[in-house]
Design an enzyme around this catalytic site. Structure first.
Site, short mmCIF file in Angstrom:
data_model
loop_
_atom_site.label_atom_id
_atom_site.label_comp_id
_atom_site.label_asym_id
_atom_site.label_seq_id
_atom_site.Cartn_x
_atom_site.Cartn_y
_atom_site.Cartn_z
N GLN A 1 0.75 -1.12 -0.26
CA GLN A 1 0.03 -0.38 -0.77
C GLN A 1 1.24 1.28 0.19
OE1 GLN A 1 -3.69 0.97 -0.31
NE2 GLN A 1 -3.87 -1.59 -0.61
N SER A 2 2.23 1.99 -0.49
CA SER A 2 3.00 2.73 -0.60
C SER A 2 2.27 3.72 -1.33
CB SER A 2 3.97 1.83 -1.41
OG SER A 2 4.68 2.69 -1.62
N ASN A 3 2.33 4.76 -0.40
CA ASN A 3 1.90 6.10 -1.07
C ASN A 3 2.71 6.73 -1.99
OD1 ASN A 3 -0.32 6.04 0.49
ND2 ASN A 3 1.17 6.87 1.57
#
Length: 419
Positions: free
Chosen positions: A138-140
């Site tokens: 879920q890397s921004n």
């Protein structure tokens, strides 16, 4: 547990200026001889300026640093607002203000945008036709990179870390993944164990070699965009804050507080605050690795800029990772919910949520340390990460009910009967 009680309403703000302040603002722009202040109006953007290539000149106080590129791309909506944060239970005479870098864009939001303005300018200058970067599932940063790359007509390859149980399964369309997959980003999954054994640099290099063999021209962006070049993003953010303060004329910050996940943001903030007129003390709450790791990593970043400074002299780093990166206790998630209900500010659970939690916990435990201080908290974005926590937060969120419709309510045709 941190107890949140309602505080009095606050209307103070920096970016929305009164008529008098607006006149001061115009005057200051005309007479922009102040050190480090850009002569360009931060509020005025010509049609077509967004996504455009623009020349870059460092602030005067940072002109001796290395690796400043000649150009950047305009990817974010800057300046981001600064306003007073209506937090409850603060120490006596303590003020907390918040810089809304979560408002730097929609798909391309948060602190990552500032770094990507410099990194993608370098990618284009080197003739790249695609970019590679690495992060958690879920890397921004990976989502922001995918958006920015598409804006500039570059393909994007993402190496995403997930659990061993899920690495062979469809990762789904939750949160950041939805945006990445809608954009057509190429996604390679690796397990946390593989990531730990091989490392992000080697993984990116492996994919780079494959793409080179296919005739592509890849450009590798490190985890979080945190290298010495990306550090310029938050050196430039300090110039923005400095200008906002000068235009406001009545606020000075003693401290800057931010969450730390890869090191580039705190390196730029700490270096910029030290060199500029700001001179605010920078505090970081690490959400993954330990403080000692980040002191060393930040040292490498600022050494790359030939700053001649010691990271331990310009930033204070405290551990706020809790259960681990992107993992939350019920108390931390309740804190995010309570802050939203009390102040209207929605924090993300991975970065700013833990950073603000650590900040208020320290203020509660050491009120004398913060008494009378003016604190600027940097909200680094990450709202989409909340979608990955819906199962944990379902019992914490606000209640709902079916509307009570009495039979006496008239129908639209006036017969007095319900449908």
């Amino acid at each position: 547990m941190l107890l949140l009680r309602p505080a009095l309403p606050v209307t103070s703000t920096l970016p929305f200026l009164s008529p008098v302040a607006a006149i001061r603002r115009r005057s200051s722009i005309v007479a922009a001889g102040m050190a480090g202040v850009s002569a360009a109006s931060p509020g005025a953007a010509q049609i077509g300026s967004f996504l455009s290539k623009k020349p870059y000149t460092p602030p005067s106080w940072a002109s001796h640093l290395s690796l400043a590129p000649p150009h950047t791309f305009s990817l974010g909506h800057f300046p981001t607002p600064i306003h007073k944060w209506n937090l409850p239970n603060l120490p006596e005479d303590t003020e907390v203000w918040i810089k809304r870098d979560d408002l730097s864009g929609m798909q391309l939001s948060g602190n990552k945008v500032r770094k990507l303005e410099f990194l993608l300018a370098d990618a284009v200058a080197q003739g790249a036709d695609c970019v590679i970067t690495v992060g958690g599932i879920q890397s921004n940063h990976c989502r922001a990179t995918a958006v920015a790359a598409k804006y500039l007509n570059l393909d994007c390859y993402l190496i995403l870390r997930t659990s061993k149980l899920l690495v062979d399964k469809d990762p789904g369309l939750v949160g950041n993944l939805l945006v990445e997959r809608l954009l057509g980003a190429h996604i390679d999954l690796v397990s946390k164990e593989e990531y730990g054994q091989i490392g992000s640099v080697a993984l990116a290099d492996l994919l780079k070699k494959k793409l080179l063999a296919e005739g592509r021209k890849p450009y590798v962006i490190p985890v979080g965009g945190s290298n010495s070049l990306g550090t310029w993003g938050y050196v430039e953010a300090i110039r923005e804050i400095e200008q906002q303060i000068q235009l406001s004329g009545d606020v000075q910050f003693d401290d800057i507080i931010v969450a730390c996940g890869s090191g580039g943001t705190i390196a730029g903030l700490a270096l910029g605050s030290k060199l500029s007129s700001l001179k605010a003390k920078v505090h970081a709450f690490s959400v993954c690795d330990d403080p000692e790791y980040f002191y060393d990593y930040v040292q490498g970043l600022i050494d790359g800029l030939q700053s001649g400074l010691d990271s331990r002299d310009i930033v204070s780093i405290e551990n706020a990772k809790g259960l681990g990166y992107a993992m939350n206790t019920t108390e931390e998630l309740k804190f995010v919910k309570d802050i939203a209900a009390a102040t209207g500010i929605v924090l993300d659970p991975v970065y700013s949520g833990k950073g603000a939690y650590g900040m208020l916990k320290d203020m509660s435990s050491n009120p004398a340390k913060w008494k009378g201080r003016k604190v600027l908290f940097i909200h680094t974005g990450g709202l989409l990460g909340l979608y990955d926590k819906v199962d944990q937060m379902s019992s914490l969120a606000g209640s709902w009910r079916r509307m009570d419709l009495q039979e006496s309510l008239p129908r639209k045709d006036g017969t007095g009967k319900m449908f």
